[in-house]
Design an enzyme around this catalytic site. Structure first.
Site, short mmCIF file in Angstrom:
data_model
loop_
_atom_site.label_atom_id
_atom_site.label_comp_id
_atom_site.label_asym_id
_atom_site.label_seq_id
_atom_site.Cartn_x
_atom_site.Cartn_y
_atom_site.Cartn_z
N ASP A 75 -58.21 -83.39 34.90
CA ASP A 75 -56.97 -83.90 34.61
C ASP A 75 -56.52 -84.76 35.77
OD1 ASP A 75 -54.88 -83.24 32.45
OD2 ASP A 75 -53.61 -82.25 34.23
N ASP B 66 -62.91 -83.74 32.44
CA ASP B 66 -62.53 -84.24 33.74
C ASP B 66 -61.52 -83.35 34.31
OD1 ASP B 66 -59.23 -84.37 32.67
OD2 ASP B 66 -60.68 -85.15 31.12
#
Length: 290
Positions: A212, A210
């Site tokens: 973050d 991802d």
């Protein structure tokens, strides 16, 4: 110097290793308590290998409750020479996209609720940690990851947060900007510090799941997103591990970065002043110098 034995610590999504000859799960006792789980041992393409799921099978340990000292001690105790950590991470760089692998070479430690050393009152030691991972082993991991079909970044700075919550937006922006971190995770420390104290070569391969919370087009990270990306990368991670025996020499030689000699001149406590109980606990990780 003996035979190479590979130790793999599997993070989120990697709870087993297939293809080991003579595979066997066995408990290992340590002075620091029980490891995260039993350890799977066997041979992969003729090379001794050990595997430990960092969070335990079924994912029972949070990042803060992982018995890091027991895990590294158990590996050293059974003869592991090279430790490869595989873990999930968030990315602070657009070019380090979800699905990419990052071979970490620097670590920022932001943990605060974990015991981060084998040494202490009664036996004091200070090991060097300017380069917290082994460059030789990291290069081998990068090659294995590329051969496994992954898009690999050969270096990166990993910020270890305490967790278990993900970052706030303000934290994410700070780590990415002022601090210069490239990826963020919850488990590289104190693992790397303990491996150095145990004189083990250590490398960590972080799988980006991802962005973050900093990325304006991707929103905040959530567990569903992490799991989906991990699932897509599991086979590449297994292929990476499968390629390690062919890249690591079976006859162990001295580490060019002196990881296996990290305790030379590190222990400051005079022999007469050392705590016998602590010295006994240190038998596996530091017996060479004590």
């Amino acid at each position: 110097m003996g035979q190479t034995m590979i130790g793999v610590i599997g993070g989120s999504g990697l709870y087993n290793i297939d293809g080991l000859d003579g595979a066997r799960w066995s408990p290992v006792e340590t002075p620091w308590g029980a490891p995260s789980d039993e350890i799977l041992t066997g041979r992969l393409h003729g090379t001794p290998m050990a595997f430990l799921p960092r969070h335990g099978r079924g994912h029972v340990h949070s990042p803060s409750s992982i018995p890091y000292r027991a895990n590294i001690d158990a590996f050293k105790r059974i003869g592991v020479t090279d430790v490869i950590s595989v873990s999930a991470c968030g990315s602070f760089r657009a070019e380090m996209a979800p699905g990419d692998f990052v071979v970490v070479d620097q670590i920022i430690d932001r943990t605060f609720a974990r015991t981060n050393s084998y040494f202490g009152h009664g036996c004091v030691a200070h090991v060097g940690l300017a380069n917290p991972t082994c460059g030789r082993l990291g290069g081998i991991c990068a090659t294995a990851a590329r051969e496994a079909g992954a898009h690999v970044h050969g270096s990166g700075t990993y910020l270890t947060m305490e967790g278990p919550q993900f970052s706030t937006l303000a934290e994410s922006r700070m780590y990415r900007g002022h601090w210069g971190a490239d990826v963020i995770g919850m488990t590289a420390m104190p693992e790397a510090k303990l491996a150095r104290e145990a004189e083990l070569c250590y490398a960590t391969v972080a799988m980006v799941t991802d962005y973050d919370s900093w990325h304006p087009d991707h929103g905040a990270v959530d567990v569903a997103q992490v799991i989906a990306t991990l699932g897509a990368n599991t086979e590449k991670a297994r292929s990476l591990v499968d390629g390690l025996p062919g890249l690591l020499t079976r006859d162990r030689t001295a580490c060019p970065h002196a990881c296996d000699r990290a305790l030379d001149n590190a222990v400051l406590t005079a022999p007469s002043a050392r705590d016998p109980e602590l010295v006994s606990q240190l038998a596996a990780v530091a017996g060479r110098v004590l």
